[in-house]
Scaffold this motif. Structure first.
Motif, PDB file in Angstrom:
ATOM      1  N   ALA A 218      24.506 -19.552  25.985  1.00 44.38           N
ATOM      2  CA  ALA A 218      24.213 -20.371  24.815  1.00 44.38           C
ATOM      3  C   ALA A 218      25.039 -21.641  24.900  1.00 44.38           C
ATOM      4  N   ARG A 219      24.443 -22.763  24.513  1.00 48.14           N
ATOM      5  CA  ARG A 219      25.159 -24.033  24.588  1.00 48.14           C
ATOM      6  C   ARG A 219      24.537 -25.048  23.648  1.00 48.14           C
ATOM      7  N   GLU A 220      25.304 -26.124  23.405  1.00 52.14           N
ATOM      8  CA  GLU A 220      24.775 -27.271  22.679  1.00 52.14           C
ATOM      9  C   GLU A 220      23.878 -28.068  23.623  1.00 52.14           C
ATOM     10  N   ALA A 221      22.692 -28.392  23.167  1.00 49.98           N
ATOM     11  CA  ALA A 221      21.747 -29.142  23.992  1.00 49.98           C
ATOM     12  C   ALA A 221      22.201 -30.594  24.150  1.00 49.98           C
ATOM     13  N   GLU A 222      21.670 -31.260  25.158  1.00 50.97           N
ATOM     14  CA  GLU A 222      21.862 -32.705  25.258  1.00 50.97           C
ATOM     15  C   GLU A 222      21.137 -33.378  24.092  1.00 50.97           C
ATOM     16  N   VAL A 223      21.528 -34.605  23.786  1.00 49.36           N
ATOM     17  CA  VAL A 223      21.003 -35.290  22.602  1.00 49.36           C
ATOM     18  C   VAL A 223      19.477 -35.338  22.596  1.00 49.36           C
ATOM     19  N   ASP A 224      18.870 -35.586  23.762  1.00 46.36           N
ATOM     20  CA  ASP A 224      17.412 -35.744  23.820  1.00 46.36           C
ATOM     21  C   ASP A 224      16.717 -34.545  24.468  1.00 46.36           C
ATOM     22  N   GLU A 225      17.406 -33.413  24.532  1.00 41.76           N
ATOM     23  CA  GLU A 225      16.869 -32.261  25.258  1.00 41.76           C
ATOM     24  C   GLU A 225      15.878 -31.446  24.436  1.00 41.76           C
ATOM     25  N   LEU A 226      15.947 -31.522  23.114  1.00 39.01           N
ATOM     26  CA  LEU A 226      15.084 -30.708  22.252  1.00 39.01           C
ATOM     27  C   LEU A 226      14.269 -31.602  21.325  1.00 39.01           C
ATOM     28  N   PRO A 227      13.128 -32.098  21.789  1.00 39.49           N
ATOM     29  CA  PRO A 227      12.268 -32.872  20.896  1.00 39.49           C
ATOM     30  C   PRO A 227      11.655 -31.958  19.833  1.00 39.49           C
ATOM     31  N   PHE A 228      11.241 -32.544  18.721  1.00 38.41           N
ATOM     32  CA  PHE A 228      10.642 -31.748  17.643  1.00 38.41           C
ATOM     33  C   PHE A 228       9.387 -31.033  18.133  1.00 38.41           C
ATOM     34  N   THR A 229       8.742 -31.597  19.156  1.00 37.48           N
ATOM     35  CA  THR A 229       7.531 -30.985  19.710  1.00 37.48           C
ATOM     36  C   THR A 229       7.807 -29.676  20.441  1.00 37.48           C
ATOM     37  N   VAL A 230       9.089 -29.318  20.620  1.00 34.30           N
ATOM     38  CA  VAL A 230       9.393 -28.023  21.219  1.00 34.30           C
ATOM     39  C   VAL A 230       8.844 -26.895  20.350  1.00 34.30           C
ATOM     40  N   LEU A 231       8.609 -27.187  19.075  1.00 35.71           N
ATOM     41  CA  LEU A 231       8.049 -26.175  18.180  1.00 35.71           C
ATOM     42  C   LEU A 231       6.606 -25.837  18.550  1.00 35.71           C
ATOM     43  N   ASP A 232       5.912 -26.772  19.210  1.00 30.55           N
ATOM     44  CA  ASP A 232       4.572 -26.446  19.721  1.00 30.55           C
ATOM     45  C   ASP A 232       4.663 -25.343  20.774  1.00 30.55           C
ATOM     46  N   ASP A 233       5.728 -25.370  21.571  1.00 31.11           N
ATOM     47  CA  ASP A 233       5.918 -24.331  22.586  1.00 31.11           C
ATOM     48  C   ASP A 233       6.198 -22.971  21.947  1.00 31.11           C
ATOM     49  N   VAL A 234       6.822 -22.995  20.760  1.00 28.57           N
ATOM     50  CA  VAL A 234       7.063 -21.743  20.052  1.00 28.57           C
ATOM     51  C   VAL A 234       5.735 -21.124  19.632  1.00 28.57           C
TER      52      VAL A 234
END
Length: 284
Positions: A218-234
């Motif tokens: 587990a870690r803190e992501a990079e600033v631009d590593e998790l776009p809001f569109t990652v929720l589409d992958d969920v």
């Protein structure tokens, strides 16, 4: 419902007038607060919560009482708590002020309250149509200016969820109205970077520390590593979610935008790890 309320050195009844209509925390939301989970009459991670309260107050320019004063107030409230008590809230405002944004020159107002809490083992979330401003003057501070969060949670509730998730101004996944977000993908558990504007959650902080010690990736992501569109992958089943917060601790997300989603193994492992370590250390 049993509530214990304390303000500036004395206990008050729930129906008793205790705060002036001119308190700046009431007129303009000029204040900060912390919420701790309570188990067996003891506040979890109180030291970390008090340090964050001080950071938030300093960010607003509010004078912070010394830690001994804060702990004495907490102890007094918890001494009167009942077995059903599950939540403690500490609120510090700028005190009396004029009817405007300018502050007065009086002392700050300190309030401590304890009462029951509802705990859940999972969560259902929705995407909110509003964003968090990561460049705000109060970004990352836990202030009493909580109208955005209240509106977001009300929206989530109307849509059958118990939490709403926000992006920031550049489209990065930021946080929930009252929780940090965990994203499980590619064999890692990631949480948005603090530079996205999210609150530095105490549960988030402890989970990252305990995961490192326990070998959980587990870690803190990079600033631009998790776009809001990652929720589409969920929704597509390629990624899963969890939430972290002071009352819910760590829980898996089992619903997104009204669709059932499956928790990931790392999220479930993080839930078990946090529960186990929190039971061992009341003030880590």
């Amino acid at each position: 419902m049993t509530l214990v309320l304390w303000k500036d050195g004395r206990f008050v009844a729930p129906e008793e007038p205790a705060v002036s209509v001119l308190d700046h925390g009431l007129t303009v939301g000029d204040g900060v607060f912390e919420t701790c989970s309570v188990t067996d009459g003891r506040a979890f991670a109180l030291g970390r919560h008090l340090r964050r309260l001080a950071r938030s107050a300093t960010g607003l320019g509010i004078t912070v009482p010394d830690e001994a004063t804060l702990r004495d107030a907490v102890d007094a409230v918890l001494a009167r708590s009942t077995p059903e008590t599950g939540r403690l809230r500490i609120t510090l405002t700028a005190g009396l002020g004029p009817l405007g944004s300018a502050r007065g020159d009086g002392p700050p107002t300190l309030m401590v309250a304890a009462g029951p809490a509802v705990r859940t083992v999972d969560a259902r979330v929705v995407r909110l149509p509003w964003i968090r401003n990561e460049r705000s003057a109060v970004a990352g501070l836990k202030t009493t200016s909580y109208a955005e969060n209240a509106v977001g949670l009300a929206h989530a509730t109307r849509h059958g969820a118990d939490e709403g998730l926000m992006a920031n101004t550049v489209g990065a996944l930021c946080e929930g109205t009252a929780s940090n977000v965990l994203v499980e993908r590619d064999g890692e558990l990631l949480t948005p970077h603090l530079m996205t504007g999210c609150l530095a959650g105490i549960t988030r902080e402890l989970l990252l520390e305990w995961a490192l010690a326990d070998g959980l990736p587990a870690r803190e992501a990079e600033v631009d590593e998790l776009p809001f569109t990652v929720l589409d992958d969920v929704l597509a089943g390629r990624t899963s979610l969890g939430l972290a917060g002071s009352i819910r601790n760590v829980v898996p997300v089992v619903g997104l935008d009204g669709q059932r989603v499956v928790p990931g193994p790392l999220t479930l492992a993080a839930q078990e790890l946090f529960a186990r370590r929190a039971a061992e250390l009341v003030d880590p």
